[in-house]
Motif scaffolding. Structure first.
Motif, PDB file in Angstrom:
ATOM      1  N   VAL A  47       0.855  -1.183   0.000  1.00 43.28           N
ATOM      2  CA  VAL A  47       0.000   0.000   0.000  1.00 43.28           C
ATOM      3  C   VAL A  47       0.894   1.236   0.000  1.00 43.28           C
ATOM      4  O   VAL A  47       1.723   1.417   0.895  1.00 43.28           O
ATOM      5  N   LEU A  48       0.716   2.068  -1.006  1.00 40.82           N
ATOM      6  CA  LEU A  48       1.414   3.345  -1.069  1.00 40.82           C
ATOM      7  C   LEU A  48       0.460   4.428  -0.587  1.00 40.82           C
ATOM      8  O   LEU A  48      -0.619   4.606  -1.162  1.00 40.82           O
ATOM      9  N   HIS A  49       0.830   5.135   0.480  1.00 39.84           N
ATOM     10  CA  HIS A  49       0.018   6.217   1.026  1.00 39.84           C
ATOM     11  C   HIS A  49       0.487   7.540   0.418  1.00 39.84           C
ATOM     12  O   HIS A  49       1.659   7.916   0.546  1.00 39.84           O
ATOM     13  N   LEU A  50      -0.418   8.243  -0.232  1.00 41.13           N
ATOM     14  CA  LEU A  50      -0.028   9.496  -0.872  1.00 41.13           C
ATOM     15  C   LEU A  50       0.387  10.564   0.133  1.00 41.13           C
ATOM     16  O   LEU A  50       1.102  11.504  -0.231  1.00 41.13           O
ATOM     17  N   ASP A  51      -0.021  10.424   1.393  1.00 44.75           N
ATOM     18  CA  ASP A  51       0.454  11.342   2.429  1.00 44.75           C
ATOM     19  C   ASP A  51       1.972  11.284   2.564  1.00 44.75           C
ATOM     20  O   ASP A  51       2.591  12.222   3.070  1.00 44.75           O
ATOM     21  N   ASP A  52       2.579  10.182   2.129  1.00 44.51           N
ATOM     22  CA  ASP A  52       4.029  10.051   2.214  1.00 44.51           C
ATOM     23  C   ASP A  52       4.738  10.827   1.098  1.00 44.51           C
ATOM     24  O   ASP A  52       5.953  11.042   1.165  1.00 44.51           O
ATOM     25  N   LEU A  53       3.984  11.229   0.072  1.00 41.79           N
ATOM     26  CA  LEU A  53       4.565  11.949  -1.055  1.00 41.79           C
ATOM     27  C   LEU A  53       4.162  13.416  -1.096  1.00 41.79           C
ATOM     28  O   LEU A  53       4.837  14.234  -1.713  1.00 41.79           O
ATOM     29  N   ALA A  54       3.022  13.744  -0.461  1.00 38.64           N
ATOM     30  CA  ALA A  54       2.570  15.134  -0.401  1.00 38.64           C
ATOM     31  C   ALA A  54       3.392  15.884   0.651  1.00 38.64           C
ATOM     32  O   ALA A  54       4.249  15.314   1.330  1.00 38.64           O
ATOM     33  N   SER A  55       3.110  17.183   0.790  1.00 37.89           N
ATOM     34  CA  SER A  55       3.817  17.985   1.786  1.00 37.89           C
ATOM     35  C   SER A  55       2.968  19.193   2.160  1.00 37.89           C
ATOM     36  O   SER A  55       1.942  19.465   1.523  1.00 37.89           O
TER      37      SER A  55
END
Length: 207
Positions: A47-55
Motif C-alpha cells: 500500500v502506497l500512502h499518498l500522504d508520504d509523497l505530499a507535503s
C-alpha cells in the motif's frame, strides 16, 4: 473484500507487471483502513500512502514525484524507492520502498486523478460524504490542527472541482453502518459498480 480482491487479481497489468489500484475518497473517510483490509484480502499487497509523497507546501503537487519515484520503477518491474514526508518535521526523511507486486494499492485523496488514470487498473471510491469525512478527520486530529484542516478542506474542494475522481470510479465502496468514530471491519462494506465500470466493462455482478 475477497470478491473485490479476486476481480483485481484478474485484471490485466496496468503499470509494467503491476495492477495499480487507486483507493480514493475525501480526507477522513477511512481510506487507509479500507486499503489495509483490501491489502489483507490480496494476501499482503503493498500500500502506497499518498500522504508520504505530499507535503505542507503542496497538498496535491505530487504527480511528478509519484511518476519519477514510483511509477517509472514499477513500469520497469523494479522496486520503487523514495523518502517519506514527515508532517511534523516538514521534511522528506524516512526511506520507503514499494515492490512490483501483482497488485499495488495507491491510497489517498486524489489517487484516481486524471494524470494517473492511464497507469491504473482500477479506481475505488470510498463513498462517504465530504462533511462527514472532514468532521471525522477533525475529531481525530484534535483542535490543535484546526488551522491545517481549514486549509486542507479548501484545497481538497478545489482539487475535486477541477479533477473529480468519483465519475471515473470502477467501484463505489459504501460503509454499511458508518459511525462518527471510524471505519467498520471488512464485513461493514458494500461494494457496488461505479460510474467508470460502464466504460471499463470488468464488473461482475456479485461481490
Amino acid at each position: 473484500m475477497r470478491g473485490l480482491a479476486r476481480r483485481l487479481r484478474g485484471l490485466p497489468p496496468s503499470c509494467g507487471p503491476v495492477r495499480l489500484v487507486a483507493v480514493d475518497g475525501h480526507a477522513g473517510s477511512g481510506k487507509s483502513t479500507l486499503a489495509g483490509l483490501l491489502a489483507g484480502a490480496l494476501g499482503g499487497a503493498p500500500v502506497l500512502h499518498l500522504d508520504d509523497l505530499a507535503s505542507h507546501g503542496a497538498f496535491f503537487d505530487w504527480t511528478e514525484r509519484l511518476g519519477a519515484r514510483v511509477l517509472d520503477p514499477l513500469e520497469r518491474g523494479r522496486t520503487a524507492r523514495f523518502r517519506r514526508y514527515d508532517w511534523q518535521r516538514r521534511a522528506f526523511v524516512r526511506p520507503l520502498s514499494v515492490p512490483p507486486a501483482p497488485v499495488v494499492l495507491v491510497e489517498g485523496v486524489g489517487a484516481g486523478r486524471r494524470a494517473l488514470r492511464p497507469a491504473l487498473a482500477a479506481v475505488a471510491w470510498l463513498e462517504v460524504p465530504a462533511a462527514l469525512a472532514w468532521a471525522r478527520g477533525r475529531r481525530r486530529d484534535g483542535p490543535e490542527l484546526a488551522g491545517f484542516w481549514d486549509g486542507w478542506t479548501a484545497a481538497e474542494s478545489a482539487h475535486f472541482a477541477a479533477d473529480p475522481t468519483r465519475p471515473h470510479a470502477d467501484v463505489l465502496v459504501r460503509q454499511r453502518a458508518p459511525g462518527a468514530a471510524g471505519a467498520p471491519g471488512a464485513r461493514g462494506y458494500r461494494v457496488l459498480p461505479g460510474p467508470g465500470a460502464r466504460r471499463r466493462a470488468w464488473w461482475a455482478p456479485r461481490t
